[in-house]
Write a protein that holds these residues in place. Structure first.
Motif, mmCIF file in Angstrom:
data_model
loop_
_atom_site.group_PDB
_atom_site.id
_atom_site.type_symbol
_atom_site.label_atom_id
_atom_site.label_comp_id
_atom_site.label_asym_id
_atom_site.label_seq_id
_atom_site.Cartn_x
_atom_site.Cartn_y
_atom_site.Cartn_z
ATOM 1 N N ALA A 51 0.817 -1.216 0.000
ATOM 2 C CA ALA A 51 0.000 0.000 0.000
ATOM 3 C C ALA A 51 0.849 1.263 0.000
ATOM 4 N N LEU A 52 2.123 1.146 0.391
ATOM 5 C CA LEU A 52 3.006 2.306 0.463
ATOM 6 C C LEU A 52 3.915 2.448 -0.756
ATOM 7 N N LYS A 53 3.745 1.607 -1.752
ATOM 8 C CA LYS A 53 4.568 1.727 -2.951
ATOM 9 C C LYS A 53 4.389 3.106 -3.583
ATOM 10 N N PRO A 54 5.430 3.631 -4.210
ATOM 11 C CA PRO A 54 5.320 4.970 -4.817
ATOM 12 C C PRO A 54 4.163 5.042 -5.808
ATOM 13 N N PRO A 55 3.270 6.016 -5.615
ATOM 14 C CA PRO A 55 2.078 6.069 -6.461
ATOM 15 C C PRO A 55 2.320 6.638 -7.854
ATOM 16 N N LYS A 56 3.452 7.348 -8.049
ATOM 17 C CA LYS A 56 3.640 8.039 -9.329
ATOM 18 C C LYS A 56 5.013 7.769 -9.951
ATOM 19 N N ARG A 57 6.057 8.234 -9.272
ATOM 20 C CA ARG A 57 7.398 8.245 -9.851
ATOM 21 C C ARG A 57 8.225 7.061 -9.362
ATOM 22 N N GLN A 58 9.178 6.645 -10.189
ATOM 23 C CA GLN A 58 10.099 5.595 -9.767
ATOM 24 C C GLN A 58 10.979 6.106 -8.630
ATOM 25 N N ARG A 59 11.456 7.364 -8.759
ATOM 26 C CA ARG A 59 12.124 8.034 -7.649
ATOM 27 C C ARG A 59 11.131 9.048 -7.098
ATOM 28 N N PRO A 60 10.537 8.748 -5.977
ATOM 29 C CA PRO A 60 9.415 9.567 -5.505
ATOM 30 C C PRO A 60 9.832 10.972 -5.072
ATOM 31 N N LEU A 61 8.838 11.834 -5.020
ATOM 32 C CA LEU A 61 8.988 13.188 -4.506
ATOM 33 C C LEU A 61 8.219 13.262 -3.186
ATOM 34 N N ILE A 62 8.926 13.607 -2.102
ATOM 35 C CA ILE A 62 8.332 13.645 -0.769
ATOM 36 C C ILE A 62 8.372 15.078 -0.246
ATOM 37 N N ALA A 63 7.221 15.597 0.151
ATOM 38 C CA ALA A 63 7.117 16.954 0.680
ATOM 39 C C ALA A 63 6.721 16.889 2.152
ATOM 40 N N ILE A 64 7.443 17.633 2.984
ATOM 41 C CA ILE A 64 7.120 17.737 4.411
ATOM 42 C C ILE A 64 6.640 19.157 4.650
ATOM 43 N N ILE A 65 5.415 19.314 5.123
ATOM 44 C CA ILE A 65 4.808 20.637 5.246
ATOM 45 C C ILE A 65 4.795 21.093 6.704
ATOM 46 N N VAL A 203 -0.496 3.140 10.679
ATOM 47 C CA VAL A 203 -1.675 2.526 10.068
ATOM 48 C C VAL A 203 -1.820 3.103 8.664
ATOM 49 N N VAL A 204 -2.034 2.233 7.686
ATOM 50 C CA VAL A 204 -2.172 2.643 6.292
ATOM 51 C C VAL A 204 -3.551 2.242 5.802
ATOM 52 N N ASP A 205 -4.261 3.196 5.204
ATOM 53 C CA ASP A 205 -5.593 2.882 4.675
ATOM 54 C C ASP A 205 -5.908 3.801 3.495
ATOM 55 N N ARG A 206 -5.899 3.223 2.320
ATOM 56 C CA ARG A 206 -6.349 3.888 1.090
ATOM 57 C C ARG A 206 -5.752 5.283 0.895
ATOM 58 N N GLY A 207 -4.436 5.316 0.835
ATOM 59 C CA GLY A 207 -3.760 6.554 0.494
ATOM 60 C C GLY A 207 -3.497 7.485 1.648
ATOM 61 N N VAL A 208 -3.824 7.070 2.872
ATOM 62 C CA VAL A 208 -3.570 7.899 4.052
ATOM 63 C C VAL A 208 -2.871 7.052 5.111
ATOM 64 N N VAL A 209 -1.823 7.631 5.706
ATOM 65 C CA VAL A 209 -1.048 6.962 6.747
ATOM 66 C C VAL A 209 -1.103 7.825 7.998
ATOM 67 N N THR A 210 -1.241 7.187 9.147
ATOM 68 C CA THR A 210 -1.154 7.897 10.424
ATOM 69 C C THR A 210 -0.219 7.119 11.345
ATOM 70 N N THR A 211 0.396 7.823 12.306
ATOM 71 C CA THR A 211 1.303 7.173 13.233
ATOM 72 C C THR A 211 0.938 7.554 14.664
#
Length: 378
Positions: A51-65, A203-211
């Motif tokens: 469920a956590l596999k990169p949804p778009k790019r082979q080398r993902p882009l991660i933004a921390i807001i 916890v991972v559920d349909r595109g959203v993760v919480t810790t």
């Protein structure tokens, strides 16, 4: 009455306990009665990674807001430092405004760009967006930007009380989730459609993760690295962090209000004449994850607050290129109030040593108080 421990403010603890009174404090358990958490089944672990596999790019882009006026120190810096050192994704630290981000309880950092700049450069959005705890859950810029990123296919990750912000977007409605132990009741009352999952650090559920609480961003980051680049890479980064093993298991019942927690918080808060300002010698190239954990821990004792000092007022770049603005310009610091040098110390070791130092200086109950806030099993 709503029992709100304001982890952002030690005065909130004193106000809470004074208002509720001694009867409530004495009714608290002396200690949580828990055993070891059972291991995570392979099928569950494999499903989480898938469920956590990169949804778009082979080398993902991660933004921390983060918001500029108060974003939680470790929630913001730990995923940044861990994911940057893994070098399996492009990682950027964002802010809502073009000015430094004041982190709580320690540090001021220069973000890589604003959310508006990010949207201009990456109109197709991020692969993952990490949401730390912030001083407010209803910042309109943050909420709309998160909704937009989710609509573009980003996986949204609410770290610690950042889950409350994700909840405000509506993205958690009807989904499985968790959060920092203190904010769990608030999250569930405000968003009754959320389905809480106990005994899991993430916890991972349909595109959203919480810790769960603050230190959960370490296993979360390692799990994300494993999903992106495989187990061997994640284990190599874990060794660099000083973490021999990790997974999603968690003893949720171990984190709750206890009588020692409440009494120590109250006693330390009321001993205002003994409050200390402790210096961290900020040097270029220091490990930002270790810096964050040490400063966060020492600033949660209700007896001390960590500040950085350097020989220049200019921002100094850490190991993985976050720029920290020193709190004070100084060539030295009183030896009595100087925290041990961090340098390239491994983060897990740095946190354990900080907690040991807190126990030596203020007593074991204060070290336990800090560990409970960080949601860290010692």
């Amino acid at each position: 009455m709503k029992k709100r421990l304001v982890l952002w403010s030690s005065l909130g603890v004193a106000a809470l306990l004074a208002t509720i009174g001694a009867a409530w404090v004495l009714s608290l358990p002396p200690a949580p009665d828990v055993g070891a958490a059972p291991p995570i089944a392979k099928e569950e672990a494999d499903a989480m990674l898938a469920a956590l596999k990169p949804p778009k790019r082979q080398r993902p882009l991660i933004a921390i807001i983060g918001i500029n006026d108060a974003t939680e120190t470790t929630d913001y810096l730990m995923p940044y430092g861990i994911l940057r050192r893994a070098d399996v994704a492009d990682v950027v630290a964002l802010a809502t405004k073009p000015e430094p981000v004041t982190l709580y309880p320690a540090f001021k950092v220069v973000p890589d760009m604003t959310v508006a700049d990010f949207d201009t450069r990456h109109p197709d959005g991020a692969d993952y967006v990490i949401v730390p705890a912030m001083s407010r859950d209803d910042d309109p810029t943050v909420l709309q930007w998160l909704r937009n990123q989710a609509a573009k296919g980003a996986t949204v990750i609410g770290v610690c009380a950042g889950a409350k912000i994700v909840g405000e977007t509506g993205l958690l409605d009807g989904k499985l989730a968790t959060t920092h132990w203190y904010y769990l009741d608030e999250l569930r009352k405000r968003h009754p459609a959320i389905r809480y999952v106990a005994d899991r650090r993430l916890v991972v559920d349909r595109g959203v993760v919480t810790t769960t609480g603050i230190t959960a961003s370490m296993p979360m980051s390692l799990t994300l690295i494993e999903a992106i680049a495989g187990r061997d890479k994640a284990e190599a980064v874990a060794r660099d962090l000083g973490l021999p093993h990790w997974d999603a298991r968690h003893e949720s019942d171990a984190f709750t209000f206890t009588r020692p927690f409440a009494l120590t918080a109250l006693a330390n808060t009321l001993a205002f004449w003994n409050r200390e300002q402790l210096g961290i010698d900020l040097r270029a190239g220091a490990d930002e994850v270790s810096l964050a954990l040490v400063a966060d821990a020492w600033s949660r004792t209700y007896r001390s607050h960590a500040v950085t000092f350097a020989r220049t007022a200019d921002a100094l770049e850490t190991r993985n290129h976050i720029r920290i603005i020193p709190d004070k310009v100084a060539t030295n610091w009183s030896a009595e109030h100087l925290l041990p040098a961090i340098g390239s110390q491994r983060p897990a070791q740095a946190l354990d040593q900080a907690l040991q130092g807190i126990a030596t200086r203020y007593g074991m109950p204060t070290a336990d108080l800090v560990a409970m806030q960080l949601e860290y099993r010692r």
